[in-house]
Design a protein around this motif. Structure first.
Motif, mmCIF file in Angstrom:
data_model
loop_
_atom_site.group_PDB
_atom_site.id
_atom_site.type_symbol
_atom_site.label_atom_id
_atom_site.label_comp_id
_atom_site.label_asym_id
_atom_site.label_seq_id
_atom_site.Cartn_x
_atom_site.Cartn_y
_atom_site.Cartn_z
ATOM 1 N N VAL A 88 0.828 -1.208 0.000
ATOM 2 C CA VAL A 88 0.000 0.000 0.000
ATOM 3 C C VAL A 88 0.864 1.262 0.000
ATOM 4 O O VAL A 88 0.389 2.342 0.344
ATOM 5 N N LEU A 89 2.126 1.137 -0.384
ATOM 6 C CA LEU A 89 3.062 2.266 -0.319
ATOM 7 C C LEU A 89 3.160 3.064 -1.611
ATOM 8 O O LEU A 89 3.968 3.977 -1.703
ATOM 9 N N ASN A 90 2.372 2.694 -2.607
ATOM 10 C CA ASN A 90 2.456 3.413 -3.876
ATOM 11 C C ASN A 90 1.213 4.258 -4.119
ATOM 12 O O ASN A 90 0.760 4.414 -5.239
ATOM 13 N N SER A 94 -1.247 1.654 -5.549
ATOM 14 C CA SER A 94 -0.681 0.513 -4.833
ATOM 15 C C SER A 94 -1.299 -0.790 -5.319
ATOM 16 O O SER A 94 -2.460 -0.843 -5.720
ATOM 17 N N MET A 95 -0.493 -1.858 -5.252
ATOM 18 C CA MET A 95 -0.937 -3.140 -5.778
ATOM 19 C C MET A 95 -2.197 -3.645 -5.081
ATOM 20 O O MET A 95 -3.100 -4.197 -5.723
ATOM 21 N N PHE A 99 -5.771 -4.349 -7.248
ATOM 22 C CA PHE A 99 -6.478 -5.616 -7.421
ATOM 23 C C PHE A 99 -7.868 -5.594 -6.780
ATOM 24 O O PHE A 99 -8.748 -6.334 -7.211
ATOM 25 N N VAL A 100 -8.079 -4.752 -5.790
ATOM 26 C CA VAL A 100 -9.442 -4.543 -5.298
ATOM 27 C C VAL A 100 -10.277 -3.931 -6.412
ATOM 28 O O VAL A 100 -11.412 -4.354 -6.670
ATOM 29 N N ASN A 101 -9.718 -2.936 -7.100
ATOM 30 C CA ASN A 101 -10.419 -2.291 -8.204
ATOM 31 C C ASN A 101 -10.668 -3.253 -9.360
ATOM 32 O O ASN A 101 -11.642 -3.099 -10.112
ATOM 33 N N GLU A 102 -9.784 -4.229 -9.508
ATOM 34 C CA GLU A 102 -9.926 -5.229 -10.570
ATOM 35 C C GLU A 102 -10.962 -6.293 -10.230
ATOM 36 O O GLU A 102 -11.243 -7.174 -11.041
ATOM 37 N N PHE A 371 8.392 -3.584 -8.119
ATOM 38 C CA PHE A 371 7.049 -4.114 -8.286
ATOM 39 C C PHE A 371 5.968 -3.255 -7.650
ATOM 40 O O PHE A 371 4.805 -3.615 -7.653
ATOM 41 N N ILE A 372 6.353 -2.118 -7.085
ATOM 42 C CA ILE A 372 5.321 -1.208 -6.590
ATOM 43 C C ILE A 372 5.534 0.207 -7.105
ATOM 44 O O ILE A 372 4.837 1.104 -6.683
#
Length: 414
Positions: A88-90, A94-95, A99-102, A371-372
């Motif tokens: 959650v640092l981006n 954030s990733m 993925f919640v949005n996805e 990766f973030i």
């Protein structure tokens, strides 16, 4: 007079920074999620050896359904030095939020030794609290978290691990292949760590060699290999230059480091402690056909832990019934060549995605930032791997033509 004035000025800046922390950077997972419009649910997972692990489910807050029905559950595991805050640092990109949005049901997992864990019977000052390697994480933390989330969702999971946790996930799959196939659709392994001696970092190979040569001593002492409290000061601008020097020395990073952007995010609350046992474990990874080794405690330690002289091995050929996607880059820690030489013998359906070096990542601390960082190409590659794994088996086979065929996407130039 001037000296006192300078000291007072520096102290004032230090206090000002302390009192004006950005909740989007320095907050807890719950606070950061709330800041960006998401809600969280904390789930306590108890392991058989007394650890309490906090798993945090991230959900939509406003104008969307929070039901997990028909949503694919996805578990994100952080790597060495970090806890689940890593995901959650981006900011809004954030990733976890992505993925919640996805449309995924996202769970942020924490293993033992992080600030999101404790032990019912042991204090963190007790050496036994820190005596764990990949095998322990596989047999206890990953296994129990998986059982808990499967019990809650009644669905098969997708587990994504970063850095050192990729080894623990693979160890879990070798130890319990039938259980893993029953509970998982697949693993996404990004930033895989397989060959400690090839890294540009000076700290890890030296410590790994020492831990390997004196592993009986490290077993007896159960030392924590790194006190990371110094990183807590890296959130303050007055310490950026010193922090840059430390990072360049320890991590072998000679390019420009964007300290103002990177340090508050990664070191604002200090990093997690690295147990010596993990370093011994990394030092024991074997680069040959289908096998890497469990934590080697040496002659004395192995007799105590395993009732045998040699440490057990994890046979990659035992893994079955799941899909594994390996995402790697030739970053400042590990190389794709090492990853392929270790995991190419997996008999399950797998793919390798080679990502080019990304100069857009802040600070160029590639292994941690990659990766973030704010790069949709990277996120799209990870999303494609997750979506591919989420497909039902029949659709997967029809879409790919052959479920066992290895694909290579985004190959590194040169």
């Amino acid at each position: 007079m001037y000296f006192k004035a300078i000291c007072f000025f520096l102290f004032f800046i230090f206090i000002q920074n302390s009192l004006c922390k950005d909740p989007a950077i320095h907050g807890t997972i719950d606070e950061i999620a709330d800041y960006y419009g998401y809600q969280t649910q904390n789930i306590t997972v108890k392991t058989e050896d007394g650890f309490n692990l906090i798993v945090i489910r991230v959900m939509c807050k406003d104008n969307c359904s929070t039901s997990s029905l028909n949503k694919q559950p996805m578990v994100l595991w952080p790597g060495l030095l970090f806890n689940a805050r890593f995901y959650v640092l981006n900011g809004k990109d954030s990733m976890a939020f992505h993925f919640v949005n996805e449309g995924y049901d996202v769970y942020l997992a924490n293993y033992r030794g992080t600030i999101y864990s404790n032990n019912t019977n042991l204090s963190s000052s007790n050496a036994k609290y820190w005596d764990f390697g990949f095998g322990i994480l596989a047999k206890n933390d990953i296994r129990q978290v998986t059982k808990t989330i499967c019990g809650l969702t009644k669905q098969k999971l997708i587990s994504l691990g970063h850095s050192t946790t990729t080894n623990a996930l693979v160890a879990y799959a070798t130890l319990y292949p039938q259980e893993v196939a029953q509970n998982h659709k697949g693993f996404i392994l990004d930033g895989v760590t397989v060959n400690i001696y090839q890294t540009n970092t000076i700290y890890f190979p030296i410590l790994g060699l020492l831990a390997n040569q004196f592993r009986d001593v490290t077993y007896l002492l159960s030392l924590r290999s790194l006190d990371t409290s110094f990183t807590k000061i890296c959130q303050y601008k007055i310490s950026f230059l010193a922090c840059e020097a430390i990072i360049r020395l320890v991590y072998g990073e000679y390019n420009h480091i964007d300290a103002e952007d990177s340090f508050p995010r990664f070191f604002g609350e200090g990093t997690e402690v690295i147990p010596t046992s993990i370093m011994v474990n990394l030092a024991q990874i074997i680069k040959h056909k289908g096998v890497f080794q469990d934590l080697d405690y040496g002659l004395l330690g192995n007799l105590v832990h395993y009732k045998q002289i040699n440490a057990p091995v994890f046979d990659l050929n035992a893994i079955k019934g799941i899909r594994i996607d390996i995402i790697c880059t030739d970053d400042n820690e590990y190389t794709c060549t090492d990853a392929k030489s270790t995991y190419d013998y997996l008999s399950v359906s797998k793919s390798y995605t080679y990502l080019p070096n990304n100069e857009k990542c802040p600070g160029h601390l590639i292994h941690y930032n990659y990766f973030i960082c704010d790069n949709m190409n990277v996120m799209s590659v990870i999303t494609a791997a997750v979506n591919r794994t989420a497909l039902p088996a029949k659709k997967q086979k029809k879409k790919n033509g052959s479920s066992g065929r290895r694909r290579q996407a985004g190959r590194r130039a040169g």
